[in-house]
Design a protein around this motif. Sequence first.
Motif, PDB file in Angstrom:
ATOM      1  N   GLY A   1      -7.072   5.539 -19.895  1.00 25.00           N
ATOM      2  CA  GLY A   1      -6.281   5.494 -18.678  1.00 25.00           C
ATOM      3  C   GLY A   1      -5.553   4.172 -18.504  1.00 25.00           C
ATOM      4  N   VAL A   2      -4.771   4.076 -17.425  1.00 28.66           N
ATOM      5  CA  VAL A   2      -4.017   2.857 -17.147  1.00 28.66           C
ATOM      6  C   VAL A   2      -4.286   2.405 -15.718  1.00 28.66           C
ATOM      7  CG1 VAL A   2      -2.180   3.440 -18.775  1.00 28.66           C
ATOM      8  CG2 VAL A   2      -1.944   4.090 -16.363  1.00 28.66           C
ATOM      9  N   VAL A   3      -4.083   1.125 -15.494  1.00 24.59           N
ATOM     10  CA  VAL A   3      -4.127   0.558 -14.148  1.00 24.59           C
ATOM     11  C   VAL A   3      -2.851  -0.236 -13.930  1.00 24.59           C
ATOM     12  CG1 VAL A   3      -6.647   0.457 -14.033  1.00 24.59           C
ATOM     13  CG2 VAL A   3      -5.366  -1.509 -14.920  1.00 24.59           C
ATOM     14  N   ALA A   4      -2.492  -0.416 -12.665  1.00 25.50           N
ATOM     15  CA  ALA A   4      -1.281  -1.162 -12.345  1.00 25.50           C
ATOM     16  C   ALA A   4      -1.405  -1.716 -10.935  1.00 25.50           C
ATOM     17  CB  ALA A   4      -0.043  -0.270 -12.465  1.00 25.50           C
ATOM     18  N   ALA A   5      -0.492  -2.621 -10.590  1.00 20.29           N
ATOM     19  CA  ALA A   5      -0.421  -3.164  -9.233  1.00 20.29           C
ATOM     20  C   ALA A   5       1.040  -3.236  -8.825  1.00 20.29           C
ATOM     21  CB  ALA A   5      -1.057  -4.551  -9.164  1.00 20.29           C
ATOM     22  N   SER A   6       1.308  -2.930  -7.552  1.00 17.39           N
ATOM     23  CA  SER A   6       2.694  -2.857  -7.119  1.00 17.39           C
ATOM     24  C   SER A   6       2.778  -2.752  -5.613  1.00 17.39           C
ATOM     25  CB  SER A   6       3.358  -1.622  -7.754  1.00 17.39           C
ATOM     26  OG  SER A   6       4.598  -1.321  -7.145  1.00 17.39           O
ATOM     27  N   ALA A   7       3.913  -3.203  -5.063  1.00 17.51           N
ATOM     28  CA  ALA A   7       4.185  -2.979  -3.646  1.00 17.51           C
ATOM     29  C   ALA A   7       4.700  -1.573  -3.402  1.00 17.51           C
ATOM     30  CB  ALA A   7       5.212  -3.995  -3.141  1.00 17.51           C
ATOM     31  N   GLY A   8       5.055  -0.868  -4.472  1.00 14.58           N
ATOM     32  CA  GLY A   8       5.500   0.507  -4.279  1.00 14.58           C
ATOM     33  C   GLY A   8       6.356   1.106  -5.371  1.00 14.58           C
ATOM     34  N   ASN A   9       7.368   0.390  -5.854  1.00 20.48           N
ATOM     35  CA  ASN A   9       8.284   0.990  -6.824  1.00 20.48           C
ATOM     36  C   ASN A   9       7.667   1.101  -8.212  1.00 20.48           C
ATOM     37  OD1 ASN A   9      10.298   1.344  -4.919  1.00 20.48           O
ATOM     38  ND2 ASN A   9      11.200  -0.662  -5.285  1.00 20.48           N
ATOM     39  N   HIS A  10       7.036   0.023  -8.676  1.00 16.67           N
ATOM     40  CA  HIS A  10       6.347   0.087  -9.966  1.00 16.67           C
ATOM     41  C   HIS A  10       5.198   1.098  -9.889  1.00 16.67           C
ATOM     42  CE1 HIS A  10       4.759  -1.162 -13.825  1.00 16.67           C
ATOM     43  NE2 HIS A  10       3.619  -1.554 -13.290  1.00 16.67           N
ATOM     44  N   ALA A  11       4.543   1.155  -8.741  1.00 16.07           N
ATOM     45  CA  ALA A  11       3.455   2.111  -8.552  1.00 16.07           C
ATOM     46  C   ALA A  11       3.939   3.536  -8.785  1.00 16.07           C
ATOM     47  CB  ALA A  11       2.871   1.982  -7.139  1.00 16.07           C
ATOM     48  N   GLN A  12       5.069   3.859  -8.207  1.00 15.04           N
ATOM     49  CA  GLN A  12       5.604   5.207  -8.370  1.00 15.04           C
ATOM     50  C   GLN A  12       6.093   5.451  -9.794  1.00 15.04           C
ATOM     51  OE1 GLN A  12       8.016   6.612  -4.808  1.00 15.04           O
ATOM     52  NE2 GLN A  12       7.585   4.500  -4.204  1.00 15.04           N
ATOM     53  N   GLY A  13       6.676   4.431 -10.414  1.00 19.62           N
ATOM     54  CA  GLY A  13       7.116   4.577 -11.795  1.00 19.62           C
ATOM     55  C   GLY A  13       5.955   4.829 -12.738  1.00 19.62           C
ATOM     56  N   VAL A  14       4.863   4.070 -12.556  1.00 20.05           N
ATOM     57  CA  VAL A  14       3.672   4.260 -13.384  1.00 20.05           C
ATOM     58  C   VAL A  14       3.048   5.625 -13.123  1.00 20.05           C
ATOM     59  CG1 VAL A  14       1.297   3.460 -13.786  1.00 20.05           C
ATOM     60  CG2 VAL A  14       3.177   1.811 -13.642  1.00 20.05           C
ATOM     61  N   ALA A  15       2.939   5.998 -11.846  1.00 17.28           N
ATOM     62  CA  ALA A  15       2.323   7.278 -11.500  1.00 17.28           C
ATOM     63  C   ALA A  15       3.103   8.449 -12.090  1.00 17.28           C
ATOM     64  CB  ALA A  15       2.222   7.417  -9.982  1.00 17.28           C
TER      65      ALA A  15
ATOM     66  N   GLY B   1      -1.218  -2.907   3.715  1.00 19.04           N
ATOM     67  CA  GLY B   1       0.021  -2.969   4.482  1.00 19.04           C
ATOM     68  C   GLY B   1       1.243  -2.546   3.697  1.00 19.04           C
ATOM     69  N   ALA B   2       1.051  -2.059   2.470  1.00 12.43           N
ATOM     70  CA  ALA B   2       2.188  -1.527   1.695  1.00 12.43           C
ATOM     71  C   ALA B   2       2.821  -0.378   2.478  1.00 12.43           C
ATOM     72  CB  ALA B   2       1.710  -1.046   0.333  1.00 12.43           C
ATOM     73  N   PRO B   3       4.134  -0.199   2.388  1.00 15.10           N
ATOM     74  CA  PRO B   3       4.799   0.868   3.142  1.00 15.10           C
ATOM     75  C   PRO B   3       4.138   2.230   2.894  1.00 15.10           C
ATOM     76  CG  PRO B   3       6.428  -0.575   2.159  1.00 15.10           C
ATOM     77  CD  PRO B   3       5.093  -1.002   1.612  1.00 15.10           C
ATOM     78  N   ILE B   4       3.831   2.932   3.964  1.00 10.60           N
ATOM     79  CA  ILE B   4       3.131   4.214   3.860  1.00 10.60           C
ATOM     80  C   ILE B   4       3.885   5.217   2.985  1.00 10.60           C
ATOM     81  CG2 ILE B   4       2.339   6.214   5.193  1.00 10.60           C
ATOM     82  CD1 ILE B   4       1.613   4.267   7.443  1.00 10.60           C
ATOM     83  N   PRO B   5       5.210   5.352   3.115  1.00 10.70           N
ATOM     84  CA  PRO B   5       5.906   6.307   2.243  1.00 10.70           C
ATOM     85  C   PRO B   5       5.710   6.014   0.757  1.00 10.70           C
ATOM     86  CG  PRO B   5       7.329   5.665   4.051  1.00 10.70           C
ATOM     87  CD  PRO B   5       6.139   4.749   4.091  1.00 10.70           C
ATOM     88  N   LYS B   6       5.631   4.725   0.381  1.00  9.99           N
ATOM     89  CA  LYS B   6       5.431   4.368  -1.025  1.00  9.99           C
ATOM     90  C   LYS B   6       4.013   4.711  -1.473  1.00  9.99           C
ATOM     91  CE  LYS B   6       8.896   0.680  -1.179  1.00  9.99           C
ATOM     92  NZ  LYS B   6       9.200  -0.719  -1.503  1.00  9.99           N
ATOM     93  N   VAL B   7       3.051   4.467  -0.589  1.00  6.89           N
ATOM     94  CA  VAL B   7       1.666   4.801  -0.913  1.00  6.89           C
ATOM     95  C   VAL B   7       1.511   6.304  -1.102  1.00  6.89           C
ATOM     96  CG1 VAL B   7      -0.712   4.789  -0.054  1.00  6.89           C
ATOM     97  CG2 VAL B   7       0.744   2.782   0.294  1.00  6.89           C
ATOM     98  N   GLU B   8       2.056   7.072  -0.169  1.00  6.38           N
ATOM     99  CA  GLU B   8       1.909   8.528  -0.237  1.00  6.38           C
ATOM    100  C   GLU B   8       2.659   9.114  -1.433  1.00  6.38           C
ATOM    101  OE1 GLU B   8      -0.164  10.393   1.555  1.00  6.38           O
ATOM    102  OE2 GLU B   8      -0.833   8.430   2.287  1.00  6.38           O
ATOM    103  N   ALA B   9       3.829   8.565  -1.735  1.00  2.92           N
ATOM    104  CA  ALA B   9       4.585   9.056  -2.894  1.00  2.92           C
ATOM    105  C   ALA B   9       3.812   8.810  -4.184  1.00  2.92           C
ATOM    106  CB  ALA B   9       5.954   8.382  -2.959  1.00  2.92           C
ATOM    107  N   THR B  10       3.164   7.647  -4.279  1.00  2.20           N
ATOM    108  CA  THR B  10       2.367   7.329  -5.466  1.00  2.20           C
ATOM    109  C   THR B  10       1.220   8.319  -5.620  1.00  2.20           C
ATOM    110  OG1 THR B  10       2.943   4.986  -5.209  1.00  2.20           O
ATOM    111  CG2 THR B  10       1.069   5.502  -6.627  1.00  2.20           C
ATOM    112  N   ARG B  11       0.564   8.633  -4.517  1.00  2.72           N
ATOM    113  CA  ARG B  11      -0.526   9.618  -4.559  1.00  2.72           C
ATOM    114  C   ARG B  11       0.001  10.999  -4.950  1.00  2.72           C
ATOM    115  NH1 ARG B  11      -3.124   7.134   0.727  1.00  2.72           N
ATOM    116  NH2 ARG B  11      -4.796   5.885  -0.201  1.00  2.72           N
TER     117      ARG B  11
END
Length: 419
Positions: free
Chosen positions: A90-104, A121-131
């Motif tokens: 598997g992989v791990v990553a860290a991001s405020a949102g955009n890299h998170a979504q790219g990795v996911a 406190g990361a923007p909720i839309p970015k968190v939910e999109a990553t999930r």
Amino acid sequence: MSAPTSAELASSQAGSAAPQAVSVEDVEAAADLLAGVVRTTPLEPSTALSELVGGPVLLKCENLQHAGSFKIRGAYTRMARLTAAERGRGVVAASAGNHAQGVALAARMLGIEAAIWMPVGAPIPKVEATRRYGAQVHLAGATVDEALTHAAARSAETGAVLVHPFDHVDVVAGQGTVGLELLEQCPEVRTVVVCTGGGGLVAGIATVLAARAPHVRVVAAQAAGAAAWPVSLEAGEPRALAQMSTMADGIAVGKPGEVPFGLVRDLVDDVVTVSEESLSRALLLLLERSKLVVEPAGAAAVAAVMEDPGAFEPPVAVLCSGGNVDPLLLMRVIRHGMAAAGRYLGCRVRVTDRPGALSGVLAVLAGAGANVVEVVHTRTAQGLEVDEVEIGLQLETSGEEHTTAVLTALAAAGFRVVG
């Protein structure tokens, strides 16, 4: 001897700072890998910016990329080159949102499990999109750098591969494919302006332009409240900022990457910083004039052009990325941008406390063509006379000249404007 390829350097997490760490051949190989995975984003002319600069200005719309930013390019390139054993861990990553979504998204495409750390406190839309893309999301730390510490710790514990947001040769090569597209779409480009955080995107683009169009000037744009590159370049090595404060969370990186550093040092012509007001105005211009939803981080390059249009020789290509903006932040930034552009006026008017006083103020405003957004009555405040009331006003105007005319009309009608 040809420059080493990404495959030869892939085992290094943060390789040499020399420009040979990534070559244009690496970027071209990444482009082949990404064919059919990413979209070729449009290069759209901006009339408003072209008028400012005095020549063609074009927007490279990476906010319209899959997952809303250029990050999918580097993430997929890095992950597609993992061995079967590495994919299995598997992989791990860290991001405020955009890299998170790219990795996911890349992980879902490649069938790899992904766990991603995002700042509290990361923007909720970015968190939910990553999930929604299928990744496990963990909230930890106040900044991307702190979240990255948690991700690195999990990598060390489990053997999961850390997909760094910018500090790996494959990531830089993947981001550099934006530069290849730019040259195809606008061979005559003279200046390229790039929103910049850790440096992976601007390093990749500069690598392409140095090899294929060395006459093109490359400018990196950072938020002034998170500008790690100027101090690092002056020091001759990546240096960490003691603190950061900016609405542009996507480029709020406290320390440049080792891999991008040498490339940016040797191949990028200038690094400029932009204010929060300029970021707000740029976001508003993109929304109103270009019909593009772009987050503050993705508008940094546009802000740079707006702050000093004479500094950029046309044709100018301006990177816009990404488009993953929190609606609540968008509302605040729009209001901030309107105020910075002189189109949003907040003031307080003191009048005699008698029937009809408020309607008199509103009549003057209507006559001056101001749109009243909010009215607040205050009868008890420091400096108020017993027979006075203070009226707090939030107004929309058409610009600085209109704002001045509104204030003049209030004063001419005998109303005392106090702030």
